[in-house]
Design an enzyme around this catalytic site. Structure first.
Site, PDB file in Angstrom:
ATOM      1  N   GLU A  32       0.869  -1.162   0.000  1.00  0.00           N
ATOM      2  CA  GLU A  32       0.000   0.000   0.000  1.00  0.00           C
ATOM      3  C   GLU A  32       0.920   1.231   0.000  1.00  0.00           C
ATOM      4  OE1 GLU A  32      -2.765   0.240   3.261  1.00  0.00           O
ATOM      5  OE2 GLU A  32      -3.610   2.109   2.489  1.00  0.00           O
ATOM      6  N   ARG A 257       5.419 -13.073   9.401  1.00  0.00           N
ATOM      7  CA  ARG A 257       6.087 -11.807   9.130  1.00  0.00           C
ATOM      8  C   ARG A 257       7.398 -11.735   9.896  1.00  0.00           C
ATOM      9  NH1 ARG A 257       2.171  -7.911   8.949  1.00  0.00           N
ATOM     10  NH2 ARG A 257       3.530  -6.155   9.302  1.00  0.00           N
ATOM     11  N   LYS A 267       4.306   0.880   9.696  1.00  0.00           N
ATOM     12  CA  LYS A 267       4.483   2.070   8.863  1.00  0.00           C
ATOM     13  C   LYS A 267       3.919   3.304   9.560  1.00  0.00           C
ATOM     14  CE  LYS A 267       3.098   0.065   4.915  1.00  0.00           C
ATOM     15  NZ  LYS A 267       2.562  -0.043   3.547  1.00  0.00           N
TER      16      LYS A 267
HETATM   17  P1  ATP Z   1       2.526  -2.129   8.030  1.00  0.00           P
HETATM   18  O1  ATP Z   1       1.681  -2.932   8.970  1.00  0.00           O
HETATM   19  O2  ATP Z   1       3.910  -1.889   8.482  1.00  0.00           O
HETATM   20  O3  ATP Z   1       1.856  -0.882   7.546  1.00  0.00           O
HETATM   21  P2  ATP Z   1       1.555  -3.606   5.841  1.00  0.00           P
HETATM   22  O4  ATP Z   1       1.468  -5.069   5.972  1.00  0.00           O
HETATM   23  O5  ATP Z   1       0.302  -2.843   5.990  1.00  0.00           O
HETATM   24  O6  ATP Z   1       2.705  -3.069   6.780  1.00  0.00           O
HETATM   25  P3  ATP Z   1       1.701  -3.464   3.012  1.00  0.00           P
HETATM   26  O7  ATP Z   1       2.137  -2.325   2.192  1.00  0.00           O
HETATM   27  O8  ATP Z   1       0.274  -3.844   3.003  1.00  0.00           O
HETATM   28  O9  ATP Z   1       2.186  -3.166   4.487  1.00  0.00           O
HETATM   29  O10 ATP Z   1       2.591  -4.738   2.749  1.00  0.00           O
HETATM   30  C1  ATP Z   1       2.946  -5.233   1.484  1.00  0.00           C
HETATM   31  C2  ATP Z   1       3.346  -6.663   1.620  1.00  0.00           C
HETATM   32  O11 ATP Z   1       4.448  -6.812   2.515  1.00  0.00           O
HETATM   33  C3  ATP Z   1       2.216  -7.509   2.178  1.00  0.00           C
HETATM   34  O12 ATP Z   1       2.113  -8.685   1.399  1.00  0.00           O
HETATM   35  C4  ATP Z   1       2.631  -7.789   3.589  1.00  0.00           C
HETATM   36  O13 ATP Z   1       2.122  -9.021   4.010  1.00  0.00           O
HETATM   37  C5  ATP Z   1       4.159  -7.778   3.491  1.00  0.00           C
HETATM   38  N1  ATP Z   1       4.760  -7.423   4.768  1.00  0.00           N
HETATM   39  C6  ATP Z   1       4.498  -6.324   5.510  1.00  0.00           C
HETATM   40  N2  ATP Z   1       5.191  -6.354   6.667  1.00  0.00           N
HETATM   41  C7  ATP Z   1       5.926  -7.501   6.667  1.00  0.00           C
HETATM   42  C8  ATP Z   1       6.845  -8.109   7.582  1.00  0.00           C
HETATM   43  N3  ATP Z   1       7.165  -7.545   8.742  1.00  0.00           N
HETATM   44  N4  ATP Z   1       7.395  -9.296   7.237  1.00  0.00           N
HETATM   45  C9  ATP Z   1       7.094  -9.859   6.056  1.00  0.00           C
HETATM   46  N5  ATP Z   1       6.242  -9.348   5.160  1.00  0.00           N
HETATM   47  C10 ATP Z   1       5.655  -8.178   5.444  1.00  0.00           C
HETATM   48 MG    MG Z   2      -1.360  -3.607   4.654  1.00  0.00          MG
END
Ligand code: ATP
Ligand code: MG
Length: 550
Positions: A32, A257, A267
């Site tokens: 995102e 994760r 984020k």
């Molecule tokens: P945050 O919670 O930090 O905002 P998010 O999961 O909302 O992170 P996205 O932009 O939706 O962030 O993530 C893009 C991809 O990266 C998704 O497929 C998510 O599952 C993966 N991802 C995010 N954080 C991690 C992590 N700590 N370890 C592995 N994969 C991750």
């Molecule tokens: Mg997300």
């Protein structure tokens, strides 16, 4: 990809190809665009792109931009840069927002089939009505609206006739389901905000659960890989795909994760650190962002290897940051240029040295790499050594400089401390040393043992440099262990950045941002983006001592 044991997702992919269930692997990395990518994303990127590469498939970079309130093109650009920097090429560059018309049509299809309805309840009422894990939810009083009425209201929501929060579109599934996600999830909400790509065209935006599987379906994704928190959402992901006329049925797989010691990866919190000015931007070298690691001196290869080493599991765990450092140190040892830099300079005058004489030595750039070449270093009558490398009354086991003792200046000569000069307060301000001119290059012709070898810089050409000495941003090893009621900012390490002035070899004044060095005895350093010839700046990448224990 390097030789290795397949992880569980690779096993699935391999079997799907061998059985013919899938002809070509298509994956996607779906960030995102509401922040910069962090090291957890690097793990997902290496998995999504890595699997496609390994099995002759394709991986799309897809911006999951269905929520206009937090998204921005600055983030889009940084994400593209980071994925490329990590060494991956996307097949298609996609935006979920490009599919808004299709999503809308599929929402209409659900309404048509009696599987979606417009609910006038407030968010609070909807939340109340969902029930709990132990109690079933209750049906909304608007659940039995006719198809015609629902269609009309949905169209009017899209036309902007209602205000935010007045109406939502919900899937009509099962308010008593054991899976809370099935209790008539919201699929569209009114948001009267400009979108970074579609502008003011839309007054309604789809929810993640509704949109994500459709995005995968449109792109022909075969293996949709995401993190474990979406495991419970998989039945819903499948439900949407099964109830409208999608061109293709993707399958979702979940992995654990990445969590790192002394590190936060949300984020939202990283954005807060940036906007409160607690760190120097998203690429502050203490940030766990990919651009932060880059500025710190990490390389794409070291991050890729790190994600490989930690593997892909089905349960969450905490990885020690020392493992990352260990992997990086191994690489930098093989690749970085050796240089000398003195943090706390103590002046040494070579009393028997001709005033104007400058001697030149050739220093090997990297003893681990014969191809790395050499550079020149000069020495004149004055040199600077590290204050800690001299002791007036040496303790037992101290083999460096002391009154009457000899040490070797790295690459150059053996010197002996004859006299200590002090200021009025009694502080040592200068050492008067004699230089044994017969020891040029550092060997003693008579074979006498010289125990200590010191790094140094020359008064004739040393340049002042700034060193940013970094430590963990947080003091808590596992940030998940934060005490109740406390804020993550309570755990900021006040010493996460210490700025030091140092003297360095002149070569370092011409270093360019991201150039990497090993400063003898001090650690690995990386030239900062703010560095100039007049004011060179280096960031501590990682110390020399390896504290990683398997
Ligand atoms: P945050 O919670 O930090 O905002 P998010 O999961 O909302 O992170 P996205 O932009 O939706 O962030 O993530 C893009 C991809 O990266 C998704 O497929 C998510 O599952 C993966 N991802 C995010 N954080 C991690 C992590 N700590 N370890 C592995 N994969 C991750
Ligand atoms: Mg997300």
């Amino acid at each position: 990809m390097e030789d290795k044991k397949l992880n569980f997702i690779e096993e699935i992919v391999k079997n799907d190809l061998e059985s013919g269930a899938v002809k070509e692997i298509i994956t996607r990395f779906p960030p995102e665009p509401n922040g910069y990518l962090h090291i957890g994303h690097a793990k997902a990127i290496c998995l999504d792109f890595g699997i496609a590469r390994e099995f002759g498939g394709k991986c799309n970079l897809r911006f999951d931009d269905t929520n206009p309130t937090k998204e921005d093109t600055e983030y889009v650009d940084s994400i593209k840069e980071d994925v490329e920097w990590l060494g991956f090429k996307w097949n298609k560059l996609c935006y979920a927002s490009d599919y808004f018309d299709q999503f809308y049509a599929w929402a209409e299809e659900l309404i048509e089939k009696g599987l979606a309805y417009v609910d006038d309840q407030s968010y609070e009422e909807i939340k109340q009505g969902r029930g709990t894990l132990k109690t079933p939810g209750v049906n909304s009083p608007f659940r039995d609206r006719s198809v015609t009425e629902n269609m009309d209201l949905f169209h009017r929501m899209a036309a902007g006739e209602f205000e935010e929060g007045q109406k939502v579109l919900r899937a009509k599934i099962d308010m008593a389901s054991n899976n809370m996600n099935f209790r008539d999830p919201i699929i569209y909400r009114i948001l009267k905000r400009a979108h970074h790509r579609t502008g003011s065209k839309w007054n309604v935006y789809p929810m993640y659960d509704f949109a994500h599987g459709f995005e995968d379906a449109i792109e022909g994704v075969t293996h949709s890989i995401c993190t474990l928190e979406f495991e419970d959402h998989r039945p819903l992901y499948n439900w949407f795909i099964d109830h409208v006329s999608v061109p293709h049925k993707p399958h979702q797989y979940e992995f654990a994760r990445l969590n790192l010691t002394y590190t936060l990866m949300s984020k939202r919190k990283l954005l807060e650190l940036v906007s409160l000015g607690i760190v120097d931007g998203w690429d502050d070298p203490r940030m766990p962002t990919i651009c932060g690691y880059r500025r710190r001196g990490y390389t794409p290869a070291s991050l890729r290897r790190f994600t490989q080493e930690i593997g892909v599991a089905k349960s969450d765990s905490l990885v020690e940051v020392e493992l990352m450092q260990h992997i990086l140190r191994e690489e930098l040892n093989k690749t970085s240029t050796r240089a000398m830099c003195v943090k706390h300079p103590l002046k040494v005058t070579l009393t028997n040295w001709d005033d104007d004489f400058i001697d030149t030595f050739v220093a090997v750039n990297n003893p681990e790499d014969a191809e790395a070449g050499t550079h020149e270093i000069h020495i004149g009558k004055t040199v600077y050594i590290e204050r800690e490398d001299f002791m007036e009354d040496p303790v037992k086991g101290f083999f460096r400089l002391a009154p009457g003792r000899e040490v070797r200046l790295k690459y150059a000569y053996v010197i002996k401390c004859d006299e200590v000069v002090k200021d009025e307060a009694g502080n040592v301000v200068e050492l008067l040393c004699s230089c044994d001119m017969a020891t040029r290059g550092g060997d003693t012709p008579d074979g006498r043992k010289i125990k200590g070898t010191l790094h140094w810089v020359s008064g004739c050409d040393a340049v002042p440099v700034t060193l940013n000495i970094y430590d963990h941003l947080f003091t808590l090893k596992n940030m998940a262990d934060m005490e109740e009621g406390r804020d993550y900012k309570d755990y900021l390490n006040p010493n996460s950045l210490v700025v030091e002035n140092a003297l360095a070899e002149p070569m370092l004044a011409t270093a360019k941002p991201l150039d990497k060095f090993q400063f003898l005895r001090h650690g690995y350093f990386c030239c900062d983006k703010t560095s100039t010839k007049e004011k060179p700046v280096f960031n501590l990448t990682v110390g020399l001592k390896d504290s990683w224990k398997k």
